[in-house]
Design an enzyme around this catalytic site. Structure first.
Site, PDB file in Angstrom:
ATOM      1  N   ARG A 111       0.851  -1.271   0.081  1.00 31.41           N
ATOM      2  CA  ARG A 111      -0.020   0.056   0.079  1.00 31.41           C
ATOM      3  C   ARG A 111       0.831   1.324   0.014  1.00 31.41           C
ATOM      4  NH1 ARG A 111      -2.895  -3.249   3.422  1.00 31.41           N
ATOM      5  NH2 ARG A 111      -4.830  -4.051   2.495  1.00 31.41           N
ATOM      6  N   LYS A 133       3.630  11.622 -11.194  1.00 32.66           N
ATOM      7  CA  LYS A 133       2.627  10.779 -12.190  1.00 32.66           C
ATOM      8  C   LYS A 133       3.428   9.396 -12.370  1.00 32.66           C
ATOM      9  CE  LYS A 133       0.105  13.971 -14.702  1.00 32.66           C
ATOM     10  NZ  LYS A 133      -0.329  14.505 -15.941  1.00 32.66           N
ATOM     11  N   GLU A 175      10.760  17.912 -24.707  1.00 36.02           N
ATOM     12  CA  GLU A 175      10.154  18.237 -23.444  1.00 36.02           C
ATOM     13  C   GLU A 175      10.837  19.601 -23.218  1.00 36.02           C
ATOM     14  OE1 GLU A 175       7.494  16.577 -22.391  1.00 36.02           O
ATOM     15  OE2 GLU A 175       7.694  14.568 -22.851  1.00 36.02           O
ATOM     16  N   LYS A 216       8.248  22.852 -13.859  1.00 34.04           N
ATOM     17  CA  LYS A 216       7.516  21.885 -13.591  1.00 34.04           C
ATOM     18  C   LYS A 216       6.866  21.922 -11.852  1.00 34.04           C
ATOM     19  CE  LYS A 216       6.097  17.076 -14.090  1.00 34.04           C
ATOM     20  NZ  LYS A 216       6.110  15.949 -14.830  1.00 34.04           N
ATOM     21  N   GLU A 226      -4.016  17.456 -11.203  1.00 32.55           N
ATOM     22  CA  GLU A 226      -4.407  17.916 -12.437  1.00 32.55           C
ATOM     23  C   GLU A 226      -5.982  17.875 -12.337  1.00 32.55           C
ATOM     24  OE1 GLU A 226      -2.326  15.914 -15.475  1.00 32.55           O
ATOM     25  OE2 GLU A 226      -4.117  16.507 -17.029  1.00 32.55           O
ATOM     26  N   ARG A 233      -1.936  21.794 -14.270  1.00 37.28           N
ATOM     27  CA  ARG A 233      -1.057  20.822 -14.579  1.00 37.28           C
ATOM     28  C   ARG A 233      -1.253  20.243 -16.095  1.00 37.28           C
ATOM     29  NH1 ARG A 233       1.617  16.067 -10.728  1.00 37.28           N
ATOM     30  NH2 ARG A 233       2.891  15.282 -12.734  1.00 37.28           N
ATOM     31  N   ASN A 237       0.706  19.181 -20.742  1.00 40.79           N
ATOM     32  CA  ASN A 237       0.502  18.481 -21.712  1.00 40.79           C
ATOM     33  C   ASN A 237       0.395  19.145 -23.101  1.00 40.79           C
ATOM     34  OD1 ASN A 237       0.174  15.843 -20.497  1.00 40.79           O
ATOM     35  ND2 ASN A 237      -1.636  16.507 -19.607  1.00 40.79           N
ATOM     36  N   HIS A 240       0.775  17.112 -26.287  1.00 41.60           N
ATOM     37  CA  HIS A 240       0.698  15.716 -25.928  1.00 41.60           C
ATOM     38  C   HIS A 240      -0.760  14.910 -26.307  1.00 41.60           C
ATOM     39  CE1 HIS A 240       4.408  16.346 -23.556  1.00 41.60           C
ATOM     40  NE2 HIS A 240       4.336  15.358 -23.421  1.00 41.60           N
ATOM     41  N   HIS A 244       0.191  11.382 -28.026  1.00 40.52           N
ATOM     42  CA  HIS A 244      -0.037  10.174 -27.577  1.00 40.52           C
ATOM     43  C   HIS A 244      -1.141   9.317 -28.594  1.00 40.52           C
ATOM     44  CE1 HIS A 244      -0.087  11.612 -23.017  1.00 40.52           C
ATOM     45  NE2 HIS A 244       1.121  11.132 -23.352  1.00 40.52           N
ATOM     46  N   HIS A 257       8.499   8.629 -27.462  1.00 43.69           N
ATOM     47  CA  HIS A 257       7.739   9.522 -26.680  1.00 43.69           C
ATOM     48  C   HIS A 257       7.990  11.134 -27.340  1.00 43.69           C
ATOM     49  CE1 HIS A 257       4.727  11.408 -24.088  1.00 43.69           C
ATOM     50  NE2 HIS A 257       5.804  12.218 -23.387  1.00 43.69           N
TER      51      HIS A 257
HETATM   52  P1  NAD Z   1      13.012   5.328 -21.502  1.00 40.85           P
HETATM   53  O1  NAD Z   1      12.959   5.131 -20.191  1.00 40.85           O
HETATM   54  O2  NAD Z   1      12.597   4.173 -22.654  1.00 40.85           O
HETATM   55  O3  NAD Z   1      14.736   5.637 -21.960  1.00 40.85           O
HETATM   56  C1  NAD Z   1      14.885   5.588 -23.105  1.00 40.85           C
HETATM   57  C2  NAD Z   1      16.039   4.738 -23.522  1.00 40.85           C
HETATM   58  O4  NAD Z   1      17.353   5.229 -23.256  1.00 40.85           O
HETATM   59  C3  NAD Z   1      15.810   3.390 -23.030  1.00 40.85           C
HETATM   60  O5  NAD Z   1      16.358   2.466 -24.124  1.00 40.85           O
HETATM   61  C4  NAD Z   1      17.014   3.200 -22.087  1.00 40.85           C
HETATM   62  O6  NAD Z   1      17.461   2.004 -21.516  1.00 40.85           O
HETATM   63  C5  NAD Z   1      17.901   4.202 -22.484  1.00 40.85           C
HETATM   64  N1  NAD Z   1      18.833   4.941 -21.346  1.00 40.85           N
HETATM   65  C6  NAD Z   1      18.194   5.613 -20.356  1.00 40.85           C
HETATM   66  N2  NAD Z   1      19.166   6.105 -19.715  1.00 40.85           N
HETATM   67  C7  NAD Z   1      20.413   5.793 -20.435  1.00 40.85           C
HETATM   68  C8  NAD Z   1      21.614   6.309 -20.356  1.00 40.85           C
HETATM   69  N3  NAD Z   1      22.197   7.207 -19.239  1.00 40.85           N
HETATM   70  N4  NAD Z   1      22.674   5.881 -21.155  1.00 40.85           N
HETATM   71  C9  NAD Z   1      22.297   5.095 -21.962  1.00 40.85           C
HETATM   72  N5  NAD Z   1      20.838   4.534 -22.458  1.00 40.85           N
HETATM   73  C10 NAD Z   1      20.033   4.945 -21.577  1.00 40.85           C
HETATM   74  O7  NAD Z   1      12.373   6.611 -21.978  1.00 40.85           O
HETATM   75  P2  NAD Z   1      12.344   8.192 -21.722  1.00 40.85           P
HETATM   76  O8  NAD Z   1      12.119   8.878 -22.965  1.00 40.85           O
HETATM   77  O9  NAD Z   1      13.187   8.415 -20.585  1.00 40.85           O
HETATM   78  O10 NAD Z   1      10.688   8.139 -21.073  1.00 40.85           O
HETATM   79  C11 NAD Z   1       9.712   7.894 -21.702  1.00 40.85           C
HETATM   80  C12 NAD Z   1       8.563   7.550 -20.707  1.00 40.85           C
HETATM   81  O11 NAD Z   1       8.344   8.530 -19.913  1.00 40.85           O
HETATM   82  C13 NAD Z   1       7.258   7.223 -21.399  1.00 40.85           C
HETATM   83  O12 NAD Z   1       6.508   6.245 -21.000  1.00 40.85           O
HETATM   84  C14 NAD Z   1       6.404   8.452 -21.094  1.00 40.85           C
HETATM   85  O13 NAD Z   1       5.215   8.370 -20.903  1.00 40.85           O
HETATM   86  C15 NAD Z   1       6.976   8.652 -19.696  1.00 40.85           C
HETATM   87  N6  NAD Z   1       6.767  10.175 -19.297  1.00 40.85           N
HETATM   88  C16 NAD Z   1       6.090  10.180 -17.844  1.00 40.85           C
HETATM   89  C17 NAD Z   1       6.092  11.539 -17.252  1.00 40.85           C
HETATM   90  C18 NAD Z   1       5.639  11.537 -15.962  1.00 40.85           C
HETATM   91  O14 NAD Z   1       5.277  12.847 -15.554  1.00 40.85           O
HETATM   92  N7  NAD Z   1       5.684  10.684 -15.230  1.00 40.85           N
HETATM   93  C19 NAD Z   1       6.179  12.799 -18.135  1.00 40.85           C
HETATM   94  C20 NAD Z   1       6.870  12.519 -19.418  1.00 40.85           C
HETATM   95  C21 NAD Z   1       6.916  11.343 -19.960  1.00 40.85           C
HETATM   96  N1  GLY Z   2       3.979  15.249 -18.082  1.00 41.62           N
HETATM   97  C1  GLY Z   2       2.923  15.844 -17.545  1.00 41.62           C
HETATM   98  C2  GLY Z   2       2.702  15.769 -16.191  1.00 41.62           C
HETATM   99  O1  GLY Z   2       3.642  15.611 -15.309  1.00 41.62           O
HETATM  100  O2  GLY Z   2       1.620  16.265 -15.530  1.00 41.62           O
END
Ligand code: NAD
Ligand code: GLY
Length: 368
Positions: A111, A133, A175, A216, A226, A233, A237, A240, A244, A257
């Site tokens: 939990r 998030k 971003e 942020k 949000e 918030r 997006n 986005h 998406h 992404h």
């Molecule tokens: P990811 O986590 O898939 O990383 C991208 C690639 O880079 C992967 O292959 C990873 O293994 C590699 N990698 C990571 N760090 C590395 C490093 N230092 N050296 C070598 N390789 C490395 O993708 P991302 O772009 O970081 O994140 C995308 C995700 O984030 C999506 O799922 C998206 O929905 C999510 N997201 C979430 C929020 C939120 O607020 N929670 C905001 C924006 C995006």
């Molecule tokens: N990336 C959008 C949010 O964190 O709200």
């Protein structure tokens, strides 16, 4: 120099450290992560090299498909097998995929237990590691299952970016550009004015990351979950709703992404121009703004339309009806109405929810 910001959320407030090198990073973790028993470190096959020693290491496949129920279950089962109790801590070492998944694992194990974010991609440093998030994808759409669960601290060190593939760095820049477009014209202008584009060792990168985290943190402080009916918030997006839909229809992982966000940002700029032409109150977006946004996105090798090559290859052909359908399933849909973030001016975003569907369909045609 180590920099520290705070995400102000009452008793759930937490620090973001921006650390100049490995020594500062190791010091900050030792001093500020309250880890009394060996932590559970969750990483992927590319970030395992940064996982450190000690504790339970859970290394998952790299890529968006890892943000799934199956991998969440694997994490929980391993933690239970190792008898991790409520005092256990999770450290997410990776990009947004690992951060979102590990954060959700922390939110739901027993939990809810504490977790720390160690973002290793540019995207995770400026966006996903901050704000709480967390979640996973369904085949019906991205991030459809999740929780708001704030980390205890975020440790950002640009040294991680040295090994990040250039395509991933560019995706993170989408971003970064987004923050300038939605909130901070000065940041946008700073990015435009750079003689050399940002890279992992660019002297201006830590300052830019800091500014993105500051924005942020301000937005999340004002509207953590949000729920604001206007703005709030949801403004984060920008681009986005389009992005998406692109990711969903092309198949997760086809577009990164950030690449989908690159296209989404230019589409949001075009939408803002069209809303200005409609004579909407407050809108003063210009063709020059659209061109500036497109040029900045393109400068980082990101696609600016569905016609652009993708990682040097011809792009997939996406069906416009399928894109429209995917948008209707978006989390931002309220009472059946499509909801968009648009810009009154470059640097000032607002939410608009009475946009004619036909206008959006035309936009997709223009970008296809
Ligand atoms: P990811 O986590 O898939 O990383 C991208 C690639 O880079 C992967 O292959 C990873 O293994 C590699 N990698 C990571 N760090 C590395 C490093 N230092 N050296 C070598 N390789 C490395 O993708 P991302 O772009 O970081 O994140 C995308 C995700 O984030 C999506 O799922 C998206 O929905 C999510 N997201 C979430 C929020 C939120 O607020 N929670 C905001 C924006 C995006
Ligand atoms: N990336 C959008 C949010 O964190 O709200």
């Amino acid at each position: 120099m180590t920099e520290k910001l705070t995400v102000e959320l009452g008793e759930r407030s937490y620090p973001i450290f921006i650390l100049p090198d490995w020594d500062a990073y190791a010091e900050a973790i030792a001093e500020h992560a309250e880890i009394t028993s060996p932590p559970t470190v969750i990483c992927d096959t590319n970030t395992g090299q940064y996982a450190g020693d000690g504790g339970l290491l859970i290394e998952l496949d790299a890529g968006e498909k890892t943000k799934s129920f199956a991998q969440l279950e694997k994490i929980h089962e391993e933690m239970a097998l190792h008898r991790i109790d409520r005092g256990g801590k999770i450290i997410a070492v990776g990009g947004g995929v690992i951060g979102d998944l590990a954060g959700f694992a922390a939110a739901t194990y027993l939990r809810g237990i504490d977790f720390y974010q160690v973002p290793t991609t540019l995207l995770a440093m400026v966006d996903s590691s901050v704000g709480g998030k967390t979640g996973i994808n369904l085949s019906a759409g991205k991030n459809l299952v999740g929780a708001f669960w704030q980390p205890k601290a975020v440790f950002i060190c640009t040294e991680f970016l040295k090994t990040l593939p250039p395509r991933e760095f560019s995706a993170g820049m989408a971003e970064v550009i987004k923050y300038g477009m939605l909130y901070d014209r000065a940041l946008f202008d700073q990015l435009v004015a750079l003689e050399q584009p940002l890279s992992w060792d660019h002297p201006e990168l830590p300052g830019v990351i800091r500014r993105c985290c500051e924005i942020k943190a301000e937005v999340v402080k004002a509207d953590e979950k949000e729920t604001a009916t206007n703005g709030g918030r949801a403004l984060l997006n920008l681009g986005h709703t389009f992005a998406h839909a692109i990711e969903n229809v092309a198949g997760y992982g086809t577009y990164l992404h950030g690449e989908a966000v690159g296209i989404g940002l230019v589409m949001a700029a075009e939408l803002s121009l069209k809303l200005t032409a409609e004579g909407r109150a407050g809108f003063q977006f210009t063709q020059a703004d659209v061109d500036a946004a497109r040029e900045l996105v393109a400068r980082y090798g990101l696609p600016t339309s569905l016609k652009d090559t993708l990682d040097g290859n011809p792009p997939p052909k996406l069906d416009i009806d399928a894109l429209m359908d995917a948008m209707r399933r978006d989390k931002k849909v309220r009472a059946g109405k499509l909801r968009f973030v648009a810009m009154e001016t470059l640097g000032t975003a607002v939410t608009v929810d009475d946009v004619d569907e036909a206008l959006i369909e035309k936009l997709w045609q223009q970008f296809s």
